[in-house]
Enzyme design. Structure first.
Site, PDB file in Angstrom:
ATOM      1  N   HIS A   1       0.779  -1.168  -0.119  1.00 39.11           N
ATOM      2  CA  HIS A   1      -0.072  -0.003   0.159  1.00 39.11           C
ATOM      3  C   HIS A   1       0.855   1.275  -0.120  1.00 39.11           C
ATOM      4  CE1 HIS A   1      -2.772  -2.915   1.915  1.00 39.11           C
ATOM      5  NE2 HIS A   1      -3.564  -2.442   0.956  1.00 39.11           N
TER       6      HIS A   1
ATOM      7  N   ASP B   1       2.400   1.713   3.394  1.00 34.51           N
ATOM      8  CA  ASP B   1       3.152   0.699   3.672  1.00 34.51           C
ATOM      9  C   ASP B   1       4.810   1.356   3.332  1.00 34.51           C
ATOM     10  OD1 ASP B   1       1.623  -1.311   4.645  1.00 34.51           O
ATOM     11  OD2 ASP B   1       1.317  -2.025   2.495  1.00 34.51           O
TER      12      ASP B   1
HETATM   13  C1  XLS Z   1      -8.816  -6.535   1.031  1.00 35.36           C
HETATM   14  C2  XLS Z   1      -7.693  -6.830  -0.044  1.00 35.36           C
HETATM   15  C3  XLS Z   1      -6.442  -5.655   0.236  1.00 35.36           C
HETATM   16  C4  XLS Z   1      -5.694  -5.697  -0.930  1.00 35.36           C
HETATM   17  C5  XLS Z   1      -4.875  -4.591  -1.183  1.00 35.36           C
HETATM   18  O1  XLS Z   1      -9.595  -7.440   1.481  1.00 35.36           O
HETATM   19  O2  XLS Z   1      -7.551  -8.051  -0.182  1.00 35.36           O
HETATM   20  O3  XLS Z   1      -5.810  -6.562   1.253  1.00 35.36           O
HETATM   21  O4  XLS Z   1      -5.339  -7.008  -1.573  1.00 35.36           O
HETATM   22  O5  XLS Z   1      -5.445  -3.439  -0.703  1.00 35.36           O
END
Ligand code: XLS
Ligand code: MG
Length: 351
Positions: A51, A54
């Site tokens: 993200h 992150d």
């Molecule tokens: C949430 C999502 C998240 C995405 C990335 O349910 O899976 O983890 O993969 O933002």
């Protein structure tokens, strides 16, 4: 016959967690981003899912220069460890400006925040070494149908997509559909919706999808068929393999933990569809159980990652060693009962 694919694996730093859930606090020790990065290679992973925050914590409190400098420093941390940033996703569900969604918010200034944050996410991605942006459209939906005009919402989503594609002509955008959670109904619940958005966009060749097993299951769909649909359109940017025990909250269980047959079906579609031949990662999005204690001397739990990776690779062997001649014979004989039994016996390792 082309050579067998050697798969590369990725996960996100959020997949190593301290056990916090909506009902209780952390149960395991803290671990820094840098310490997590050190774990990737030894565990057999080379791709890092990210993200924007992150990469750059407290992103909204930093100047654009500070944001870029931090993203470049993190890119260096990847290079030093032989890692690759797989994608960066704007976290458009945390800040107060995104309480009602980002691109589809009813507030014009909040929609602007979402766009600005997305542009910044693109800059971060480029600075830390990837051209791939993931959009998990967490709050783009409603709790009450009357709260937004859904036709307008789809127009706004498309406009946001086009603005991002125009902002940087080299990026790819991978839409990660999910039908619910945190919202009641999300606007892009399936890969079909995501791919329709891709074709409707100004640069269809740069918009693809990311399919998470559990998200397809939450939509009541077969993840392997969702993956096949995306592959048939050359639009499978990545996958988030995990598992889910029925229509509950998004559990992010280990790959194959709930339904091994479904995991086999997914691996079969990926393997036979040539997934990975263009460098695509086998991404995991798995959480360990809150009850799990770290192994002796370890600060964190990582067995859910290594177990999921190992299950994938075992299932690749199962796909490769499946009796294709017998499969074809049973298809021709229209004996699908026998075909089903053949799969189960193969998975159980009995003759
Ligand atoms: C949430 C999502 C998240 C995405 C990335 O349910 O899976 O983890 O993969 O933002
Ligand atoms: Mg995911």
């Amino acid at each position: 016959m082309s050579d067998p694919i050697t798969y590369r694996f990725s996960f996100g730093p959020w997949n190593i967690s301290e056990g916090e859930d909506p009902f209780g606090p952390k149960v395991r020790g803290d671990i820094s981003f840098e310490e997590k990065l050190d774990l990737y290679q030894p565990l057999g992973f080379e791709g890092v899912q990210l993200h924007d925050d992150d990469v750059v914590p407290d992103i909204d409190d930093k100047t654009p220069e500070q944001v870029l400098a931090k993203a470049e420093a993190v890119g260096k941390m990847f290079a030093d460890r032989g890692l690759t940033a797989e994608f960066v996703a704007p976290r458009l569900w945390f800040a107060p400006e995104t309480a009602d969604g980002g691109y589809t918010s009813n507030s014009a200034s909040d929609r602007q925040y979402a766009l600005d944050r997305s542009f910044q996410c693109i800059d971060i991605a480029r600075a830390c070494g990837t051209k791939n942006i993931v959009l998990w459209l967490a709050r783009e939906g409603t709790y009450s149908r009357q709260s937004k005009n859904s036709r307008v919402a789809y127009e706004r989503l498309l406009e946001a997509l086009n603005r991002m594609l125009d902002y940087d002509k080299e990026i790819e955008i991978w839409i990660e559909p999910k039908p619910n959670e945190p919202v009641d109904h999300a606007y892009v619940p399936t890969i079909g919706h995501a791919i329709a958005m891709a074709y409707a966009s100004d640069a269809p060749e740069r918009v693809r999808g990311l399919i998470e097993t559990a998200h397809a299951q939450l939509a009541g769909l077969d993840p392997s068929d969702e993956m096949a649909f995306a592959l048939a359109h050359n639009k499978l940017g990545s996958v988030h393999l995990n598992d889910q025990n029925g229509l509950k909250f998004d559990q992010d269980k280990c790959f194959g933990a709930n339904n091994l047959r479904s995991a086999f079906d997914q691996v079969r579609v990926l393997e036979e569809g040539g997934y990975g031949r263009n460098g695509e990662f086998v991404g995991l999005d798995v959480k360990t159980m809150r009850t799990q204690r770290p192994a002796d001397g370890q600060p964190v739990v990582t067995s859910h990652l290594t177990n999921s990776r190992a299950t994938f690779l075992h299932l690749v062997d199962k796909v490769r060693s499946f009796d294709k001649a017998e499969e074809q014979r049973l298809i021709e004989a229209r004996d699908y009962e026998a075909l089903d039994a053949l799969v189960l016996r193969h998975l159980m390792g009995v003759a």
